[in-house]
Design a protein around this motif. Sequence first.
Motif, short mmCIF file in Angstrom:
data_model
loop_
_atom_site.label_atom_id
_atom_site.label_comp_id
_atom_site.label_asym_id
_atom_site.label_seq_id
_atom_site.Cartn_x
_atom_site.Cartn_y
_atom_site.Cartn_z
N THR A 394 -4.06 2.74 9.63
CA THR A 394 -4.37 3.45 8.43
C THR A 394 -5.86 3.45 8.93
O THR A 394 -6.39 4.61 9.00
CB THR A 394 -5.39 2.68 7.10
OG1 THR A 394 -4.26 1.81 6.59
CG2 THR A 394 -6.32 3.12 6.76
N SER A 395 -6.69 2.65 10.38
CA SER A 395 -7.78 3.58 11.08
C SER A 395 -7.35 3.88 12.36
O SER A 395 -7.72 5.42 12.25
CB SER A 395 -7.83 1.43 11.99
OG SER A 395 -8.19 0.44 11.08
N SER A 396 -5.78 4.24 12.57
CA SER A 396 -5.61 5.55 13.47
C SER A 396 -5.78 6.56 12.65
O SER A 396 -6.23 7.67 13.17
CB SER A 396 -3.90 4.88 14.35
OG SER A 396 -3.95 5.74 14.86
N TYR A 397 -5.16 6.53 11.64
CA TYR A 397 -5.65 7.96 11.27
C TYR A 397 -6.51 8.41 11.01
O TYR A 397 -6.77 9.16 10.79
CB TYR A 397 -4.08 7.80 10.33
CG TYR A 397 -2.74 8.44 10.22
CD1 TYR A 397 -2.28 9.64 10.78
CD2 TYR A 397 -2.59 7.48 10.79
CE1 TYR A 397 -0.85 10.02 11.19
CE2 TYR A 397 -0.50 7.60 11.03
CZ TYR A 397 -0.19 8.64 11.39
OH TYR A 397 0.82 9.09 11.65
N MET A 456 -2.84 4.03 -1.04
CA MET A 456 -3.19 4.25 0.65
C MET A 456 -3.44 5.58 1.01
O MET A 456 -4.38 6.14 2.08
CB MET A 456 -2.50 3.65 1.54
CG MET A 456 -1.59 2.16 1.53
SD MET A 456 -0.86 1.31 2.47
CE MET A 456 -1.92 1.59 3.91
N LEU A 457 -2.27 6.89 0.86
CA LEU A 457 -2.21 8.11 0.80
C LEU A 457 -3.98 8.83 0.31
O LEU A 457 -4.79 9.12 0.88
CB LEU A 457 -1.45 8.62 0.85
CG LEU A 457 0.21 8.25 1.53
CD1 LEU A 457 1.43 8.97 1.02
CD2 LEU A 457 -0.12 8.43 2.63
N THR A 458 -4.06 7.60 -1.18
CA THR A 458 -4.78 8.68 -1.36
C THR A 458 -6.69 8.19 -0.78
O THR A 458 -7.90 9.16 -0.66
CB THR A 458 -4.86 8.15 -3.23
OG1 THR A 458 -4.00 8.78 -3.79
CG2 THR A 458 -6.63 8.86 -4.04
N SER A 459 -6.65 7.20 -0.26
CA SER A 459 -7.91 6.32 0.11
C SER A 459 -7.82 6.91 1.60
O SER A 459 -8.85 7.14 2.26
CB SER A 459 -7.36 4.90 0.46
OG SER A 459 -8.87 4.42 1.47
#
Length: 696
Positions: A394-397, A456-459
């Motif tokens: 997540t941090s990478s994206y 997660m995608l919404t976040s």
Amino acid sequence: MAKCAGIEPCTLVMDLEGTDGRERGEDDTAFEKQSALFALAVSDIVLINMWCHDIGREQAANKPLLKTVFQVMMRLFSPRKTTLMFVIRDKTRVGFSDVNEVYGFLTVPFLQTPLENLEPVLREDIQKIWDSVPKPQAHKETPLSEFFNVEVVALSSYEEKEEQFKEQVANLRQQFFYSIAPGGLAGDRRGVVPASGFSFSAQQIWKVIKENKDLDLPAHKVMVATVRCEEIANEKYAGFTANESWCLLEEAVQSGPVAGFGKKLNSILYTSLTEYDAEATYFDEGVRSAKRKQLEEKLLQLVLPAHHAMLGHLRSGTLEKFKEAFDKALNGGEGFSVAARNCTDAYMALFDEGYADAVVELANWDSSKVRDKLRRDIDAHVASVRAAKLSELTSSYEAKLNEALSGPVEALLDGANNDTWPSIKKLLQRETESAVSGLSDALSGFDMDEKTKEKMLTSLEDHARGVVEAKAREEAGRALIRMKDRFSTLFSHDSDSMPRVWTGKEDIRAITKTARSASLKLLSVMAAIRLDDNVDNIENTLTSALVDTKNNAAVTDRSITTFDPLASSTWEQVPPAKTLITPVQCKSLWRQFRVETEYTEANKRNNNWLPPPWAIVALIVLGFNEFMTLLRNPLYLGVIFVGFLIIKALWVQLDISGEFRNGALPGLLSLSTKFLPTVMNLLRKLAEEGQMPATN
């Protein structure tokens, strides 16, 4: 008491005084009962010597002894099969029938009564004695054969027939070989005390007899077995604790796992228990089994810490191997869920194999707690790695979105126009879709439920939107600087972005209005976030309130009765969360902007490099003498020309006109800091130009 020589198995013989022996003293009953009871308690075979002429007599035929034996037998809890062997001595050709002597008749001599005739008489007497003895209720109908095996043998007179006597004794001796074998004299004996406990058993029996207590042979047998089996068990336990193999195994397992732990420990345990079984095999089965169970429990309690240590090493070692294999699988590009499932199954199976190698066969220990603990540790490690991987992913994206959005959004806001927010919206949508697609593909290897994945995608989408909004708020904080820069750029450059040449014929008012309108446009763009499709009238409101002079005049004339559209903290049709600059703040910024840009306008309005005509005439008249001096001395002209070049160079280098654009005081302060470095730079360049011919 002595051991019979040459008779197998080991047979002990005990000689007791007879019923008429002088060793008894006057108390016939006491010692007779004691000796008979002792003989009955410790012996499997009781030999009763009888003189052939005593058969049929009351006292001489050992009838009191038999009565005593039978009475004692009735007090036993259970029958104990004993062999009563009557040995008839000095068998002769002439005998006497003394059977009727009991009834007071005279004896009648008879000739040549054989053993076949004496034995039935003797058995009949024994049966009569058995029948006459009072019996407890439990043995009212119990036959004599349930308690005794009656055997009768005869021996010739040693004095008359020595050889025959010796032969008969040898035959009698032969019957004692393997007497405990099936069919032997004591083949069907019961309640046997092993040889190792005989001494203790005999002492305890005699002690009870001397204290005039009733003897319970089965209870005594249990007592002897209890004492001896406990002694044997204690010996084996002590031997186990001192066993070198066990000590080495216990020491080794404290420092690490031991290969073949279960096999080695089982071997030591079985050896100790086998030795116990061998030594306690002839004792009471119930006592022997109970003491064996106690010994087994004590041994298992002793080895339990070592077993726990072994399982602890096995669990920790398996967990470390799992972590290494799991990390290797992930680094090798294997999917997270597949790697976790395969490694978990493989190393749980490895633990099961290790436990099977460490199992103690005698114990019914449950390994499920250790196994469950290992499974919880593995699951916890998988969960922690999963959380770390998801956070890293997540941090990478998020970092990619920060890089993809921050710079372009800043550039779009810097060049604010009608297409700024539509362009930002398209940029946000494009980059968000790209990041969400990449993250969705990456999450497919984690085998997560759709709800968590969607969250997660919404976040990530919210993060992208947050990046744009944060950058917009940051740029809104620099709105005044952006407005001044835009005004300066448009005011100082023409439509082709070339520096404007001021000739005095330009329409300063129109140029100023255009520049301010562009700055107001920038302010309206930065006033709110417009990532949705909602329409607002911020620009019209700002234009009507700040730029339209007629409306301004009307507001000035009717300030008391007219409503100011900027006298508010919110915009119409714009949520407070989407507001970057409130109407009140816009009004304040515009006022400050006008104050700081009025000098530039006034400066350009008064910018005329030519002096008035009267000043030119005065210069010619008053400077005639200086002009003639210059004509007479051309050197002054060279000095003046060089000074002009230097001043011109400094003017260009220092950008004096640009420095005074923002005011006199700021221009002087800026020039004071730049003057000396600029002069030093010019001198350095002149020195370098002067050295070039010499170098060539």
